[in-house]
Design a protein around this motif. Structure first.
Motif, PDB file in Angstrom:
ATOM      1  N   GLY A 164       0.804  -1.348   0.009  1.00  0.00           N
ATOM      2  CA  GLY A 164      -0.005   0.132   0.011  1.00  0.00           C
ATOM      3  C   GLY A 164       0.814   1.278  -0.007  1.00  0.00           C
ATOM      4  N   PRO A 165       0.451   2.271   0.564  1.00  0.00           N
ATOM      5  CA  PRO A 165      -1.088   2.595   1.363  1.00  0.00           C
ATOM      6  C   PRO A 165      -2.190   2.503   0.577  1.00  0.00           C
ATOM      7  CG  PRO A 165      -0.153   4.600   1.366  1.00  0.00           C
ATOM      8  CD  PRO A 165       1.256   3.520   0.594  1.00  0.00           C
ATOM      9  N   PHE A 166      -3.097   1.687   0.885  1.00  0.00           N
ATOM     10  CA  PHE A 166      -4.479   1.787   0.203  1.00  0.00           C
ATOM     11  C   PHE A 166      -5.635   2.211   0.825  1.00  0.00           C
ATOM     12  CE2 PHE A 166      -2.209  -2.370  -0.613  1.00  0.00           C
ATOM     13  CZ  PHE A 166      -1.833  -2.233  -2.083  1.00  0.00           C
ATOM     14  N   PRO A 167      -6.481   2.748   0.299  1.00  0.00           N
ATOM     15  CA  PRO A 167      -7.793   3.494   1.003  1.00  0.00           C
ATOM     16  C   PRO A 167      -8.715   2.302   1.361  1.00  0.00           C
ATOM     17  CG  PRO A 167      -7.818   3.875  -1.345  1.00  0.00           C
ATOM     18  CD  PRO A 167      -6.554   3.198  -1.180  1.00  0.00           C
ATOM     19  N   GLY A 168      -9.370   2.674   2.178  1.00  0.00           N
ATOM     20  CA  GLY A 168     -10.453   1.624   2.591  1.00  0.00           C
ATOM     21  C   GLY A 168     -11.913   1.782   2.125  1.00  0.00           C
ATOM     22  N   VAL A 169     -12.769   0.660   2.207  1.00  0.00           N
ATOM     23  CA  VAL A 169     -14.019   0.578   2.057  1.00  0.00           C
ATOM     24  C   VAL A 169     -14.697  -0.398   2.938  1.00  0.00           C
ATOM     25  CG1 VAL A 169     -16.091   0.204   0.231  1.00  0.00           C
ATOM     26  CG2 VAL A 169     -14.008   1.216  -0.376  1.00  0.00           C
ATOM     27  N   VAL A 170     -15.742   0.108   3.684  1.00  0.00           N
ATOM     28  CA  VAL A 170     -16.557  -0.708   4.577  1.00  0.00           C
ATOM     29  C   VAL A 170     -17.786  -0.886   4.002  1.00  0.00           C
ATOM     30  CG1 VAL A 170     -17.583  -0.683   6.815  1.00  0.00           C
ATOM     31  CG2 VAL A 170     -15.406   0.053   6.770  1.00  0.00           C
ATOM     32  N   LEU A 171     -18.254  -2.164   3.807  1.00  0.00           N
ATOM     33  CA  LEU A 171     -19.566  -2.285   2.986  1.00  0.00           C
ATOM     34  C   LEU A 171     -20.719  -2.664   4.324  1.00  0.00           C
ATOM     35  CD1 LEU A 171     -17.043  -3.579   1.108  1.00  0.00           C
ATOM     36  CD2 LEU A 171     -18.888  -4.087  -0.419  1.00  0.00           C
ATOM     37  N   ILE A 172     -21.607  -2.198   4.036  1.00  0.00           N
ATOM     38  CA  ILE A 172     -22.577  -2.490   4.822  1.00  0.00           C
ATOM     39  C   ILE A 172     -23.822  -3.176   4.068  1.00  0.00           C
ATOM     40  CG2 ILE A 172     -24.645  -1.493   6.520  1.00  0.00           C
ATOM     41  CD1 ILE A 172     -22.810   0.975   6.688  1.00  0.00           C
ATOM     42  N   GLU A 184      -1.642  -1.372   6.170  1.00  0.00           N
ATOM     43  CA  GLU A 184      -1.376  -0.761   4.831  1.00  0.00           C
ATOM     44  C   GLU A 184      -2.458   0.017   4.275  1.00  0.00           C
ATOM     45  OE1 GLU A 184      -3.170  -5.150   4.755  1.00  0.00           O
ATOM     46  OE2 GLU A 184      -2.564  -3.772   6.263  1.00  0.00           O
ATOM     47  N   HIS A 185      -3.091   0.418   5.431  1.00  0.00           N
ATOM     48  CA  HIS A 185      -4.401   1.600   5.143  1.00  0.00           C
ATOM     49  C   HIS A 185      -3.826   2.807   4.879  1.00  0.00           C
ATOM     50  CE1 HIS A 185      -8.006   3.844   6.578  1.00  0.00           C
ATOM     51  NE2 HIS A 185      -8.345   3.504   5.393  1.00  0.00           N
ATOM     52  N   ASN A 186      -4.295   3.655   4.375  1.00  0.00           N
ATOM     53  CA  ASN A 186      -3.977   5.032   4.184  1.00  0.00           C
ATOM     54  C   ASN A 186      -4.793   6.074   4.766  1.00  0.00           C
ATOM     55  OD1 ASN A 186      -6.449   5.686   2.758  1.00  0.00           O
ATOM     56  ND2 ASN A 186      -5.844   6.691   0.838  1.00  0.00           N
ATOM     57  N   GLY A 187      -5.346   5.614   5.539  1.00  0.00           N
ATOM     58  CA  GLY A 187      -6.024   6.602   6.578  1.00  0.00           C
ATOM     59  C   GLY A 187      -7.460   7.095   6.175  1.00  0.00           C
ATOM     60  N   LYS A 188      -8.128   6.701   5.176  1.00  0.00           N
ATOM     61  CA  LYS A 188      -9.330   7.069   4.239  1.00  0.00           C
ATOM     62  C   LYS A 188     -10.090   5.885   4.253  1.00  0.00           C
ATOM     63  CE  LYS A 188      -8.180  11.379   3.280  1.00  0.00           C
ATOM     64  NZ  LYS A 188      -8.627  12.751   3.637  1.00  0.00           N
ATOM     65  N   VAL A 189     -11.192   6.391   4.979  1.00  0.00           N
ATOM     66  CA  VAL A 189     -12.513   5.170   4.909  1.00  0.00           C
ATOM     67  C   VAL A 189     -13.674   5.643   3.999  1.00  0.00           C
ATOM     68  CG1 VAL A 189     -13.908   3.794   6.117  1.00  0.00           C
ATOM     69  CG2 VAL A 189     -11.542   4.155   6.774  1.00  0.00           C
ATOM     70  N   GLY A 190     -14.206   4.976   3.129  1.00  0.00           N
ATOM     71  CA  GLY A 190     -15.468   5.111   2.470  1.00  0.00           C
ATOM     72  C   GLY A 190     -16.545   4.025   3.189  1.00  0.00           C
TER      73      GLY A 190
END
Length: 248
Positions: A33-41, A113-119
């Protein structure tokens, strides 16, 4: 991104609402990474194949992705059977969803490896839940609502599990919002989508809404007759561009 990126996938345990352990499916792109993150609901059909596959789809596009099983408390079994039980009980409490989703966000923010951004990404009831979470919490950076029903609610629809209509929380929305809707949908119908957008404009919220003719509820769902490939492909492009802008 490199074509085609490898990934690792599997289940993890996160801390959900009230400290309860919750199972979540995770997909991570290959590399440091770093990779952005996605949380799926996930939607009311539950922790389904569509959501597991979509978690991997985000990893393919360079996101660390996680989808928690919000119906874990309803017991084990086939996702369709568990979802039927939850539906018969009137769904899950909004507050419980927020607590479980907060656990997924916290897990994401703890990854090296997360870049600190979450969608957030949610469809149907998950879209509604994503709007609620992004309005009650300030730890996400972008939110995607795909045809979330009951964002606009009448007084007769409020109860102990759903005490406040999401549209009433608009002033507290903490991040940019993308909305994807089919104009043939009945929940939300076009008038309700317009009401939601009017409230977003009233409060000066960063948003973009996309409406599709010839598409109804759930038009991303490739495994159902309501799938509309042309509209879905266009909407996926807009969604990934939105996340690319706000989470990179």
């Amino acid at each position: 991104m490199s074509f085609y990126r490898g990934m690792s996938c599997g289940n993890v345990s996160i801390t959900g609402d009230g400290g309860m352990p919750i199972t979540a499916y995770v997909a991570k792109p290959e590399g440091k990474g770093p990779f952005p993150g996605v949380v799926l609901i996930h939607h009311l059909p539950g922790w389904s194949e569509f959501y597991i596959e979509t978690t991997r789809r985000f990893a393919h596009h360079g996101y660390v992705a996680i989808c928690a099983n919000l119906y874990e408390r309803a017991g084990a079994g086939h996702p369709d059977d568990v979802a039927a039980k939850v539906r018969a009980e009137g769904g899950i409490p909004d507050a419980q969803m927020v607590g479980d989703t907060a656990g997924a966000v916290a897990w994401m923010r703890g990854q090296p490896e997360h870049n600190g951004k979450v969608g957030l990404f949610g469809s149907c009831s998950g879209g509604r839940h994503a709007v609620i979470y992004a309005s009650q919490r300030k730890d996400v950076d972008a939110c995607a609502d795909l045809w979330g029903g009951r964002v606009v609610m009448g007084p007769d629809e409020l109860n102990a599990k759903t005490p406040v209509a999401p549209i009433a929380m608009t002033k507290d929305l903490s991040c940019p919002l993308i909305g994807i809707f089919g104009n043939d949908d009945r929940a939300p119908n076009p008038d309700q989508v317009n009401q939601h957008e009017a409230e977003l404009r009233k409060h000066g919220k960063d948003h973009e809404f996309h409406r599709y003719d010839g598409a109804g509820h759930g038009f991303f769902y490739w495994h159902r007759p309501l799938y509309r490939p042309e509209q879905a492909m266009d909407a996926w492009g807009k969604l990934l561009a939105f996340f690319g802008k706000h989470l990179a």
